[in-house]
Design an enzyme around this catalytic site. Structure first.
Site, mmCIF file in Angstrom:
data_model
loop_
_atom_site.group_PDB
_atom_site.id
_atom_site.type_symbol
_atom_site.label_atom_id
_atom_site.label_comp_id
_atom_site.label_asym_id
_atom_site.label_seq_id
_atom_site.Cartn_x
_atom_site.Cartn_y
_atom_site.Cartn_z
ATOM 1 N N GLU A 110 0.901 -1.248 -0.030
ATOM 2 C CA GLU A 110 0.063 0.046 -0.061
ATOM 3 C C GLU A 110 0.798 1.355 0.014
ATOM 4 O OE1 GLU A 110 -2.859 0.152 3.284
ATOM 5 O OE2 GLU A 110 -3.499 2.197 2.436
ATOM 6 N N ARG B 267 4.919 -13.008 10.048
ATOM 7 C CA ARG B 267 5.443 -11.716 9.464
ATOM 8 C C ARG B 267 6.877 -11.699 10.232
ATOM 9 N NH1 ARG B 267 1.867 -7.770 9.462
ATOM 10 N NH2 ARG B 267 3.275 -6.143 9.878
ATOM 11 N N LYS C 104 4.296 0.130 10.211
ATOM 12 C CA LYS C 104 4.158 1.264 9.293
ATOM 13 C C LYS C 104 3.547 2.388 9.920
ATOM 14 C CE LYS C 104 3.334 0.047 4.656
ATOM 15 N NZ LYS C 104 2.489 0.277 3.836
HETATM 16 P P1 ATP Z 1 -0.336 -1.506 6.703
HETATM 17 O O1 ATP Z 1 -0.990 -1.754 8.054
HETATM 18 O O2 ATP Z 1 -0.248 -0.252 6.083
HETATM 19 O O3 ATP Z 1 -1.349 -2.217 5.880
HETATM 20 P P2 ATP Z 1 1.518 -3.290 6.150
HETATM 21 O O4 ATP Z 1 3.010 -3.388 6.688
HETATM 22 O O5 ATP Z 1 0.767 -4.603 6.161
HETATM 23 O O6 ATP Z 1 0.903 -2.144 6.668
HETATM 24 P P3 ATP Z 1 1.343 -3.304 3.085
HETATM 25 O O7 ATP Z 1 1.664 -2.104 2.208
HETATM 26 O O8 ATP Z 1 0.003 -3.616 3.274
HETATM 27 O O9 ATP Z 1 1.782 -2.809 4.674
HETATM 28 O O10 ATP Z 1 2.312 -4.587 3.066
HETATM 29 C C1 ATP Z 1 2.585 -5.355 1.818
HETATM 30 C C2 ATP Z 1 2.754 -6.802 1.915
HETATM 31 O O11 ATP Z 1 4.036 -6.842 2.771
HETATM 32 C C3 ATP Z 1 1.683 -7.423 2.500
HETATM 33 O O12 ATP Z 1 1.664 -8.606 1.852
HETATM 34 C C4 ATP Z 1 2.267 -7.519 4.026
HETATM 35 O O13 ATP Z 1 1.635 -8.678 4.472
HETATM 36 C C5 ATP Z 1 3.583 -7.801 4.016
HETATM 37 N N1 ATP Z 1 4.156 -7.202 5.108
HETATM 38 C C6 ATP Z 1 4.015 -6.147 6.000
HETATM 39 N N2 ATP Z 1 4.875 -6.393 7.089
HETATM 40 C C7 ATP Z 1 5.515 -7.537 6.950
HETATM 41 C C8 ATP Z 1 6.421 -8.217 8.038
HETATM 42 N N3 ATP Z 1 6.631 -7.530 8.978
HETATM 43 N N4 ATP Z 1 6.754 -9.358 7.583
HETATM 44 C C9 ATP Z 1 6.618 -9.919 6.433
HETATM 45 N N5 ATP Z 1 5.745 -9.422 5.462
HETATM 46 C C10 ATP Z 1 5.136 -8.064 5.941
#
Ligand code: ATP
Ligand code: MG
Length: 568
Positions: free
Chosen positions: A42, A272, A282
């Site tokens: 995102e 994660r 984030k």
């Molecule tokens: P938000 O709360 O803004 O959604 P987010 O960290 O999930 O934050 P995204 O941009 O939606 O951000 O994440 C993109 C992809 O990265 C998603 O598929 C998410 O599952 C993965 N992702 C995010 N944080 C992690 C993490 N700490 N470890 C592994 N994968 C992650």
């Protein structure tokens, strides 16, 4: 732990469950080149090391099979998304060496299609416009273990819902006045299946579609359908989406999109990445930036990829780390020392060795003529012969580290003392003749003799010299600054904070300090991102944002590896 790491390095590619699933699909007849994944960030912030774990997996699985991976910006929430983050995300994914070719998509590319699929659900009696307020919506949905209460609008005739939905789109209503909901199962034990919202009114300009829309699809509705539209086969996401999976499948099964599919997309969830002493949310990182607690998203103390790049991390180190930690179904805390271990392993291979003095003590060579300069050959990297050598100027006055001299040294002190000879790296063997002191007895400088026969560092008679110390020429050294970073947080597990505490309670007040240093002249050419080891000190790289003609080096990581056998 060390054993485990070494094992993984040997096998190179651990057989984690996602690899297993894909292998099974291939065994059942899926062409390897049909493996199609996507990375769906995102654009509401910069990517961090956790995202790197996700996209190394997405791109990695596709590459391994000769398949494809799309970059798809999940831009369904216009409130927080910005074009500058789109650019930053592209740069970060490219930095790690991954390429999505011409397959860059945005969820917003599909808004028309998604809208028509929503109308389709309404016409089929599988979605309805609901008039409950957000509070009532929650109340009716209920709690796990007890069935929810159907909305009084659940049986609104499709024609009426369709009319209202079109008027929602036309902007006739206020935010929150109506939502479109899927008609699934109000008694499902899974709250996400209790008639979830699929479209809401949001009167916000979108970074790409501008004012075209005032209704936006919810993630659960959009994501699976975007996957289906793009022909994704394996939709990999983090564990919190596990409970959303029935919904992922429901939207695909209940829309006409399912008819056009060659391969049904499937969602698979993995744990994660949580890293010790690191904040991975984030939203909280955004807060650190907004409140100027750090100096932007790329402040070298941040866990973002742009910050890690600025600090001197290499793409290979990050990729090796992501491969080493593997992929599991259990949330856990990964030791930051493991990331640093992977980093040191790569830097050891790649970093140019250079000399820099942090706490200078002047040394005058008594048997060296004033003005005489000896250009010595110095090895750039003992791990890599092809890195060659450079010239280092040796002059009458040099600086060594103050800590490398002791007047009354204990037995095991093998550096410079009035009794011991020591080798100056790449230069000569020296012997201390006297120390010049001020009235309080502080040492101002040393007077030393070199052995003129020892050019290059070896004694002509083969006598043993135990210690080697680094130095810089007082005439040729350049002034620079070293930014020394420590962990931004003092608490090990930042993903799990004690009740009532705020994440900012755990900020480390000493996360950065800046020191004036003296560096050898060849460092004038070093570029941001060049891996450099200041010998006997740490790995550094020039800062990409230094201003005012300053030369600033960011400390990437110290030399001491808490995972290395030497440290055990
Ligand atoms: P938000 O709360 O803004 O959604 P987010 O960290 O999930 O934050 P995204 O941009 O939606 O951000 O994440 C993109 C992809 O990265 C998603 O598929 C998410 O599952 C993965 N992702 C995010 N944080 C992690 C993490 N700490 N470890 C592994 N994968 C992650
Ligand atoms: Mg997310």
């Amino acid at each position: 732990m060390l054993k485990k790491i070494c094992k993984m390095e040997e096998e190179n590619k651990p057989k984690h469950f996602i690899r297993q699933i894909i292998a099974e699909d291939i065994a059942r007849g899926l062409a390897p080149s049909a493996v199609h994944t996507r990375f769906p960030p995102e654009p509401n912030g910069c990517l961090h090391i956790g995202h790197a774990k996700a996209f190394c997996l997405d791109f990695g699985m596709a590459l391994e099979n000769g398949g494809k991976c799309n970059l798809r910006f999940d831009d369904t929430n216009p409130d927080k998304e910005e074009t500058r983050f789109v650019d930053a995300i592209r740069e970060d994914v490219h930095w790690l060496g991954f390429d999505w070719e011409d397959r860059e998509y945005f969820a917003s590319d599909y808004f028309d299609k998604l809208y028509s699929l929503a109308e389709e659900l309404i016409i089929a009696g599988k979605a309805y416009v609901c008039t409950l307020s957000p509070e009532e919506f929650k109340e009716y949905r209920g709690v796990p273990g007890k069935p929810g209460k159907p909305s009084p609008w659940r049986d609104r005739p499709p024609e009426e819902s369709l009319d209202l939905f079109r008027r929602m789109r036309a902007g006739e209503f206020d935010e929150g006045q109506y939502v479109l909901r899927a008609k699934i199962d109000m008694s499902s034990p899974n709250l996400h299946m209790r008639d979830p919202a699929i479209y809401r009114i949001k009167k916000a300009g979108h970074h790409r579609t501008g004012d075209k829309w005032c209704i936006y699809p919810m993630y659960d509705f959009a994501h699976c359908l975007c996957d289906a539209i793009e022909g994704i086969t394996h939709s990999l996401c983090t564990l919190e989406f596990e409970v959303h999976r029935p919904l992922y499948d429901w939207f695909i099964e209940n829309t006409s999109i399912s008819k056009s599919l060659k391969v049904r997309p499937r969602q698979y969830e993995f744990a994660r990445l949580n890293l010790s002493y690191t904040m991975m949310s984030k939203r909280k990182l955004q807060q650190l930036v907004a409140e100027k607690i750090v100096d932007g998203w790329d402040d070298p103390r941040m866990p973002t990829l742009s910050a890690m790049r600025r600090r001197g991390y290499t793409p290979d180190a990050i990729k090796n780390f992501c491969e080493t930690i593997g992929v599991t179904k259990f949330n856990s805390l990964t030791d930051l020392a493991l990331l640093e271990h992977c980093l040191r392993q790569d830097l050891n291979k790649k970093a140019m060795r250079r000399m820099a003095v942090f706490d200078p003590l002047e040394v005058e060579i008594s048997n060296w003529e004033d003005g005489k300069v000896d250009m010595l050959d110095a090895v750039n990297n003992p791990e890599d012969e092809s890195a060659g050598t450079r010239k280092v100027p040796f002059t009458k006055r040099i600086y060594i580290e103050r800590s490398d001299f002791m007047e009354n040294a204990p037995k095991k002190f093998f550096r410079l003392t009035p009794q011991n000879e020591v080798r100056l790296r790449y230069a000569y063997i020296i012997k201390c003749e006297s120390a010049v002191k001020d009235a309080d007895g502080n040492i101002l400088k040393l007077i030393c003799r070199i052995d003129p026969q020892s050019r290059g560092g070896n004694a002509p008679d083969g006598r043993k010299i135990k210690g080697t110390i680094h130095w810089v020429s007082a005439d040729y050294a350049l002034k620079a600054k070293a930014a020394l970073y420590e962990n931004l947080f003092t608490r090990e597990d930042m993903s799990n904070l004690p009740e009532g505490s705020d994440f900012k309670d755990f900020l480390n007040p000493n996360s950065v300090s800046v020191k004036e240093i003296l560096i050898e002249p060849s460092l004038a050419d070093a570029k941001p991102g060049d891996p450099i080891q200041f010998e006997r000190n740490a790995y550094f790289t020039p800062d990409s944002k230094a201003n005012g003609g300053d030369i600033v080096f960011n400390r990437t990581v110290t030399l001491k590896d808490s995972y290395s056998p030497q440290a055990k």
